[in-house]
Motif scaffolding. Structure first.
Motif, PDB file in Angstrom:
ATOM      1  N   ALA A 112      10.849   2.140  14.349  1.00  0.00           N
ATOM      2  CA  ALA A 112       9.398   2.119  14.577  1.00  0.00           C
ATOM      3  C   ALA A 112       8.955   0.797  15.171  1.00  0.00           C
ATOM      4  O   ALA A 112       7.992   0.735  15.951  1.00  0.00           O
ATOM      5  CB  ALA A 112       8.666   2.396  13.270  1.00  0.00           C
TER       6      ALA A 112
ATOM      7  N   PHE B   8       1.460   7.873  14.528  1.00  0.00           N
ATOM      8  CA  PHE B   8       2.390   8.228  13.448  1.00  0.00           C
ATOM      9  C   PHE B   8       3.509   7.204  13.333  1.00  0.00           C
ATOM     10  O   PHE B   8       3.998   6.933  12.221  1.00  0.00           O
ATOM     11  CB  PHE B   8       2.881   9.679  13.585  1.00  0.00           C
ATOM     12  CG  PHE B   8       4.168   9.923  14.318  1.00  0.00           C
ATOM     13  CD1 PHE B   8       5.393   9.515  13.790  1.00  0.00           C
ATOM     14  CD2 PHE B   8       4.180  10.621  15.515  1.00  0.00           C
ATOM     15  CE1 PHE B   8       6.593   9.779  14.449  1.00  0.00           C
ATOM     16  CE2 PHE B   8       5.363  10.892  16.187  1.00  0.00           C
ATOM     17  CZ  PHE B   8       6.578  10.453  15.654  1.00  0.00           C
ATOM     18  N   ILE B   9       3.904   6.592  14.447  1.00  0.00           N
ATOM     19  CA  ILE B   9       4.929   5.554  14.355  1.00  0.00           C
ATOM     20  C   ILE B   9       4.373   4.318  13.654  1.00  0.00           C
ATOM     21  O   ILE B   9       5.057   3.680  12.845  1.00  0.00           O
ATOM     22  CB  ILE B   9       5.486   5.211  15.756  1.00  0.00           C
ATOM     23  CG1 ILE B   9       6.236   6.433  16.326  1.00  0.00           C
ATOM     24  CG2 ILE B   9       6.428   4.011  15.680  1.00  0.00           C
ATOM     25  CD1 ILE B   9       6.795   6.229  17.716  1.00  0.00           C
ATOM     26  N   ARG B  10       3.116   3.957  13.944  1.00  0.00           N
ATOM     27  CA  ARG B  10       2.468   2.848  13.227  1.00  0.00           C
ATOM     28  C   ARG B  10       2.402   3.139  11.732  1.00  0.00           C
ATOM     29  O   ARG B  10       2.613   2.248  10.897  1.00  0.00           O
ATOM     30  CB  ARG B  10       1.064   2.625  13.786  1.00  0.00           C
ATOM     31  CG  ARG B  10       0.233   1.592  13.029  1.00  0.00           C
ATOM     32  CD  ARG B  10       0.653   0.175  13.367  1.00  0.00           C
ATOM     33  NE  ARG B  10       0.132  -0.230  14.669  1.00  0.00           N
ATOM     34  CZ  ARG B  10       0.414  -1.394  15.238  1.00  0.00           C
ATOM     35  NH1 ARG B  10       1.242  -2.238  14.644  1.00  0.00           N
ATOM     36  NH2 ARG B  10      -0.084  -1.700  16.423  1.00  0.00           N
ATOM     37  N   GLN B  11       2.137   4.391  11.369  1.00  0.00           N
ATOM     38  CA  GLN B  11       2.063   4.753   9.949  1.00  0.00           C
ATOM     39  C   GLN B  11       3.431   4.632   9.281  1.00  0.00           C
ATOM     40  O   GLN B  11       3.528   4.229   8.113  1.00  0.00           O
ATOM     41  CB  GLN B  11       1.488   6.166   9.814  1.00  0.00           C
ATOM     42  CG  GLN B  11       0.000   6.223  10.165  1.00  0.00           C
ATOM     43  CD  GLN B  11      -0.510   7.644  10.353  1.00  0.00           C
ATOM     44  OE1 GLN B  11       0.182   8.501  10.905  1.00  0.00           O
ATOM     45  NE2 GLN B  11      -1.738   7.895   9.914  1.00  0.00           N
ATOM     46  N   ILE B  12       4.501   4.963   9.991  1.00  0.00           N
ATOM     47  CA  ILE B  12       5.845   4.737   9.453  1.00  0.00           C
ATOM     48  C   ILE B  12       6.086   3.240   9.286  1.00  0.00           C
ATOM     49  O   ILE B  12       6.590   2.782   8.255  1.00  0.00           O
ATOM     50  CB  ILE B  12       6.914   5.357  10.380  1.00  0.00           C
ATOM     51  CG1 ILE B  12       6.841   6.890  10.332  1.00  0.00           C
ATOM     52  CG2 ILE B  12       8.314   4.887   9.981  1.00  0.00           C
ATOM     53  CD1 ILE B  12       7.754   7.576  11.327  1.00  0.00           C
TER      54      ILE B  12
ATOM     55  N   PRO C 100       4.883   7.050   5.415  1.00  0.00           N
ATOM     56  CA  PRO C 100       5.443   8.193   6.150  1.00  0.00           C
ATOM     57  C   PRO C 100       4.727   9.506   5.855  1.00  0.00           C
ATOM     58  O   PRO C 100       4.708  10.401   6.713  1.00  0.00           O
ATOM     59  CB  PRO C 100       6.903   8.229   5.697  1.00  0.00           C
ATOM     60  CG  PRO C 100       6.919   7.526   4.384  1.00  0.00           C
ATOM     61  CD  PRO C 100       5.871   6.459   4.490  1.00  0.00           C
TER      62      PRO C 100
ATOM     63  N   ALA D  41       2.025   9.656   8.236  1.00  0.00           N
ATOM     64  CA  ALA D  41       2.609   9.930   9.545  1.00  0.00           C
ATOM     65  C   ALA D  41       2.891  11.421   9.699  1.00  0.00           C
ATOM     66  O   ALA D  41       2.634  12.018  10.755  1.00  0.00           O
ATOM     67  CB  ALA D  41       3.894   9.124   9.726  1.00  0.00           C
TER      68      ALA D  41
ATOM     69  N   THR E 278      -0.256  13.326  10.413  1.00  0.00           N
ATOM     70  CA  THR E 278      -0.656  13.142  11.807  1.00  0.00           C
ATOM     71  C   THR E 278       0.115  14.100  12.711  1.00  0.00           C
ATOM     72  O   THR E 278      -0.455  14.730  13.611  1.00  0.00           O
ATOM     73  CB  THR E 278      -0.400  11.686  12.246  1.00  0.00           C
ATOM     74  OG1 THR E 278      -1.230  10.809  11.469  1.00  0.00           O
ATOM     75  CG2 THR E 278      -0.688  11.490  13.723  1.00  0.00           C
TER      76      THR E 278
ATOM     77  N   GLN F 201      10.032  11.329  14.049  1.00  0.00           N
ATOM     78  CA  GLN F 201       9.241  12.489  13.634  1.00  0.00           C
ATOM     79  C   GLN F 201       9.952  13.234  12.514  1.00  0.00           C
ATOM     80  O   GLN F 201       9.319  13.661  11.537  1.00  0.00           O
ATOM     81  CB  GLN F 201       9.000  13.408  14.827  1.00  0.00           C
ATOM     82  CG  GLN F 201       8.195  14.653  14.486  1.00  0.00           C
ATOM     83  CD  GLN F 201       7.728  15.390  15.724  1.00  0.00           C
ATOM     84  OE1 GLN F 201       7.199  14.784  16.647  1.00  0.00           O
ATOM     85  NE2 GLN F 201       7.912  16.710  15.760  1.00  0.00           N
TER      86      GLN F 201
ATOM     87  N   ALA G  84       9.558  11.362   9.158  1.00  0.00           N
ATOM     88  CA  ALA G  84       8.246  11.514   8.533  1.00  0.00           C
ATOM     89  C   ALA G  84       8.070  12.901   7.929  1.00  0.00           C
ATOM     90  O   ALA G  84       7.662  13.048   6.762  1.00  0.00           O
ATOM     91  CB  ALA G  84       7.151  11.245   9.559  1.00  0.00           C
TER      92      ALA G  84
END
Length: 444
Positions: free
Chosen positions: A40, A64-68, A73, A76, A79, A120, A123
């Motif tokens: 990420a 979603f990558i920022r959330q990981i 997760p 993410a 999202t 993906q 998550a």
């Protein structure tokens, strides 16, 4: 096709159980938490990120990558799933190398994209393993919808409609739901019965009833569905297989790749699945690659993909072609089948070399033969089922706007409808968008 061990050259147990298990292990090992954080970290979190545009379901990939990256997760996953409810399967089977990852700025600058598909999967798997369903139903609307086909398009449509508060009945001809995710994807892409587990998880939304063993023209009629439900969505896929039109294609040992993959996916013991010593797969798409690679993994000695045009025309991505080559599959291009020879059962396939002329295909008159005790046709599929007067376009259901057909109250999406890329992710997008349009129509 006869797959009997008595058919010359076709036999089970070419490899032992341990080797088979190793061959059919997960194609891409899932990230652990630390690996996901490192992956990420490579994202630039672009404004107007090109990867979003390249995703048929328009997932907010940088978000979603920022959330990981920030250690959330589950957020993410939500999202991802808000745009693509089958995001777990798509993370496994999407040709990300020609979609989001090809558009990644890292790919263009360094030749190595952020591994969006694996992130993906990390998550969505993290959330699903908790048994959590992140969405809840709206208040009941009193409206009922029939969805015909429990593949990606039908499932995505049904889930979105159920979220909106409608009651949905999904009908499917098969004994299990999932469509191509369950019956048509290579086993090394979807391990541990993931397709079935994902359907069970999706059904947690509530408001969806599943009825199996029913198809249009066999237990269902479109006119009855239109009368009994407020709206109908058709996600029936393409059940028929195109004809080979080569002499001898009725011989034992000749069959279609789709059925072979389905048999493999449903087999309890792969050591008991018969496979040829010399296998030839005719076609140039993902199905051809899946059938060829899995034949090799089952122990076939010589496996060849034969395609009538050049490599640049193959619908299988370069990644898939390279995967086939890495497993020992030979790819022969500019070769069209003329005849299948043998004494009762297939023994050889005769091909004619081709050349392209003004966009068309022309035989050169020069032929060659390949030994083949097992031949798989992977040359496309056709629409099956009684669509009762719906307008067709090039053998598929004609649709306008968000999947509206020529009959009021009937929508369609996925492989059976015109347009799209015949991908799981495209089918999900079409089912989702049809559901949104159906909801507007139902509540008007």
């Amino acid at each position: 096709m006869s797959n009997s061990p008595m058919t010359p050259g076709i036999a089970p147990a070419r490899l032992d159980a341990d080797q088979i298990a190793q061959n059919f292990d997960d194609l891409h090992a899932p990230y652990d938490g630390h690996e996901a954080m490192v992956a990420a970290d490579r994202c630039y979190f672009c404004h107007d990120a090109p990867c979003i545009t390249a995703c048929p379901t328009e997932i907010d990939i940088p978000l979603f990558i920022r959330q990981i990256q920030t250690g959330t997760p589950d957020a993410a996953a939500k999202t991802i799933l808000s745009q693509n409810i089958l995001g777990g399967m798509c993370a496994r089977v999407c040709p990300t190398e020609t979609l989001c990852e090809e558009a990644c700025v890292r790919e263009m600058a360094e030749g190595k994209p952020v591994e969006i598909g694996r992130l993906q999967r990390y998550a969505t798997d993290t959330l699903m393993e908790k048994g959590v369903h992140p969405f809840t139903r709206a208040a009941a609307t009193g409206k009922t919808v029939a969805v015909v086909g429990a593949g990606p398009a039908g499932l995505a449509c049904a889930h979105r409609l159920a979220m909106k508060g409608h009651d949905v009945v999904i009908y499917d001809a098969k004994p299990k739901p999932g469509g191509l995710n369950e019956f048509g994807i290579a086993a090394y892409k979807s391990t541990d019965e993931f397709a079935a587990r994902e359907v069970d998880w999706l059904m947690q939304i509530g408001g969806i009833t599943l009825e199996l063993g029913k198809a249009l023209g066999d237990g269902l009629s479109l006119s009855d569905l239109r009368a009994d439900f407020d709206a109908v969505f058709l996600g029936i896929g393409l059940g028929g297989v195109n004809a080979l039109h080569a002499e001898g294609d009725e011989r034992d040992g000749v069959g279609d790749a789709v059925s072979f993959i389905a048999d493999l996916r449903q087999a309890d013991d792969l050591t008991k699945l018969p496979v040829g010593r010399n296998v030839v797969v005719i076609g140039g798409g993902m199905t051809a690659v899946d059938a060829a690679v899995q034949s090799k993994l089952l122990g076939a000695e010589n496996v060849t993909i034969a395609y009538r045009r050049g490599r640049e025309n193959m619908s299988a991505s370069q990644y898939e072609q390279d995967l086939a080559a890495s497993k020992g599959v030979r790819i022969v291009t500019h070769a069209q089948p003329v005849a299948i020879h043998g004494n009762g059962a297939a023994g050889e396939v005769e091909f004619e070399y081709t050349t392209s002329e003004n966009g068309g295909l022309k035989g050169t008159g020069e032929t060659f033969r390949l030994s083949a005790d097992q031949v798989f046709k992977a040359i496309g599929q056709t629409l099956e089922g009684d669509v009762e007067g719906l307008t067709l376009d090039k053998g598929k259901i004609k649709v306008t706007d968000a999947g509206r057909t020529s009959q009021g109250g009937v929508w369609a999406g996925g492989d059976c409808a015109m347009g799209g890329d015949d991908l799981t992710v495209t089918a999900v997008a079409e089912g989702r968008d049809a559901a949104e349009d159906m909801h507007k129509a139902l509540m008007a």
